[in-house]
Design an enzyme around this catalytic site. Structure first.
Site, mmCIF file in Angstrom:
data_model
loop_
_atom_site.group_PDB
_atom_site.id
_atom_site.type_symbol
_atom_site.label_atom_id
_atom_site.label_comp_id
_atom_site.label_asym_id
_atom_site.label_seq_id
_atom_site.Cartn_x
_atom_site.Cartn_y
_atom_site.Cartn_z
ATOM 1 N N CYS A 2 0.867 -1.181 0.000
ATOM 2 C CA CYS A 2 0.000 0.000 0.000
ATOM 3 C C CYS A 2 0.908 1.236 0.000
ATOM 4 O O CYS A 2 2.069 1.163 -0.392
ATOM 5 C CB CYS A 2 -0.974 -0.029 1.166
ATOM 6 S SG CYS A 2 -0.203 -0.091 2.795
ATOM 7 N N ASN A 5 2.302 1.353 4.326
ATOM 8 C CA ASN A 5 2.614 0.070 4.994
ATOM 9 C C ASN A 5 2.311 0.124 6.496
ATOM 10 O O ASN A 5 2.980 -0.534 7.302
ATOM 11 C CB ASN A 5 4.071 -0.378 4.742
ATOM 12 C CG ASN A 5 4.357 -1.835 5.126
ATOM 13 O OD1 ASN A 5 5.472 -2.174 5.505
ATOM 14 N ND2 ASN A 5 3.380 -2.707 5.036
ATOM 15 N N CYS A 7 -1.388 0.603 7.334
ATOM 16 C CA CYS A 7 -2.821 0.277 7.451
ATOM 17 C C CYS A 7 -3.191 -0.954 6.628
ATOM 18 O O CYS A 7 -3.362 -2.049 7.160
ATOM 19 C CB CYS A 7 -3.689 1.463 7.036
ATOM 20 S SG CYS A 7 -3.464 2.921 8.083
ATOM 21 N N ARG A 8 -3.305 -0.772 5.308
ATOM 22 C CA ARG A 8 -3.875 -1.840 4.490
ATOM 23 C C ARG A 8 -2.965 -3.049 4.311
ATOM 24 O O ARG A 8 -3.393 -4.193 4.534
ATOM 25 C CB ARG A 8 -4.282 -1.277 3.114
ATOM 26 C CG ARG A 8 -5.437 -0.310 3.196
ATOM 27 C CD ARG A 8 -5.597 0.505 1.933
ATOM 28 N NE ARG A 8 -4.479 1.416 1.764
ATOM 29 C CZ ARG A 8 -4.274 2.188 0.703
ATOM 30 N NH1 ARG A 8 -5.119 2.116 -0.305
ATOM 31 N NH2 ARG A 8 -3.252 2.997 0.657
ATOM 32 N N SER A 9 -1.709 -2.826 3.883
ATOM 33 C CA SER A 9 -0.888 -4.010 3.576
ATOM 34 C C SER A 9 -0.439 -4.800 4.800
ATOM 35 O O SER A 9 -0.430 -6.032 4.742
ATOM 36 C CB SER A 9 0.289 -3.660 2.655
ATOM 37 O OG SER A 9 1.171 -2.733 3.225
ATOM 38 N N ASP A 119 -8.086 3.864 0.807
ATOM 39 C CA ASP A 119 -7.146 4.256 1.852
ATOM 40 C C ASP A 119 -7.938 4.738 3.071
ATOM 41 O O ASP A 119 -8.670 5.720 2.979
ATOM 42 C CB ASP A 119 -6.279 5.389 1.282
ATOM 43 C CG ASP A 119 -5.207 5.840 2.253
ATOM 44 O OD1 ASP A 119 -5.271 5.481 3.443
ATOM 45 O OD2 ASP A 119 -4.299 6.560 1.805
HETATM 46 P P1 4NP Z 1 -1.796 2.658 4.072
HETATM 47 O O1 4NP Z 1 -2.457 3.998 4.673
HETATM 48 O O2 4NP Z 1 -1.260 3.011 2.712
HETATM 49 O O3 4NP Z 1 -2.963 1.722 4.008
HETATM 50 O O4 4NP Z 1 -0.735 2.240 5.043
HETATM 51 C C1 4NP Z 1 -1.764 5.208 4.722
HETATM 52 C C2 4NP Z 1 -0.886 5.440 5.750
HETATM 53 C C3 4NP Z 1 -0.219 6.662 5.822
HETATM 54 C C4 4NP Z 1 -0.447 7.622 4.850
HETATM 55 C C5 4NP Z 1 -1.311 7.374 3.812
HETATM 56 C C6 4NP Z 1 -1.981 6.149 3.753
HETATM 57 N N1 4NP Z 1 0.201 8.875 4.934
HETATM 58 O O5 4NP Z 1 -0.047 9.743 4.088
HETATM 59 O O6 4NP Z 1 1.027 9.076 5.855
#
Ligand code: 4NP
Length: 154
Positions: A2, A5, A7-9, A119
């Site tokens: 993602c 790294n 939340c989703r992955s 997201d």
């Molecule tokens: P992820 O979520 O891609 O599912 O881990 C996010 C975590 C952090 C950010 C964006 C999405 N960020 O902009 O910091």
């Protein structure tokens, strides 16, 4: 894979490992997660993702964020991006001969939502529930795909 790294992955990695454990397949398949961005390298999964996973019996506390490495495309048979931006960013760094390994995670779900797994980072807790629903669907499809690859000698 993602963006962050956190939340989703990592949630998908944890759910996939839990599925392997339930099916006694830990010795046959493995998984890792990574982000296309590097802001959160070394961080634990987001507390909201940890809580949502824990509600479903999965512990993410041991995971730490890392960013995607060019070596990943050779090391893994399948490299799944959680949304279409992630897939685009992966293809931009993937060696040309290995692009067939890069897929959208939700291609392996039954419901196939357009654009992938949204997201959840800037939204409320319902985004994390929705994320986990899609991840639970998708990890089963990913495992079925890998089992088919193995049977096909791929
Ligand atoms: P992820 O979520 O891609 O599912 O881990 C996010 C975590 C952090 C950010 C964006 C999405 N960020 O902009 O910091």
């Amino acid at each position: 894979v993602c963006l962050g790294n956190i939340c989703r992955s990592p949630s998908a990695e944890g759910m996939f490992r839990a599925l392997l454990a339930r099916r006694g397949l830990e010795g046959r398949f493995g998984a890792d997660s990574a982000g296309t961005g590097n802001w959160h390298v070394g961080a634990s999964p987001d507390p909201r993702a940890r809580a949502a996973a824990k509600e479903r019996g999965v512990d993410l506390s041991g995971l730490r964020a890392r960013s995607v490495s060019p070596d990943d495309f050779g090391r893994f048979d399948l490299v799944v991006g959680m949304d279409e931006d992630n897939v685009e960013d992966l293809l931009a760094v993937c060696p040309p001969g290995l692009r067939g390994r890069v897929r959208l995670f939700t291609d392996f779900t039954a419901s196939r939502p357009a654009g992938g797994v949204p997201d959840p980072y800037y939204g409320g807790p319902e985004g994390f529930d929705r994320m986990m629903d899609l991840i639970e669907e998708g990890v089963k499809g990913v495992l079925a795909h890998l089992e088919a690859l193995e049977e096909g000698g791929g």
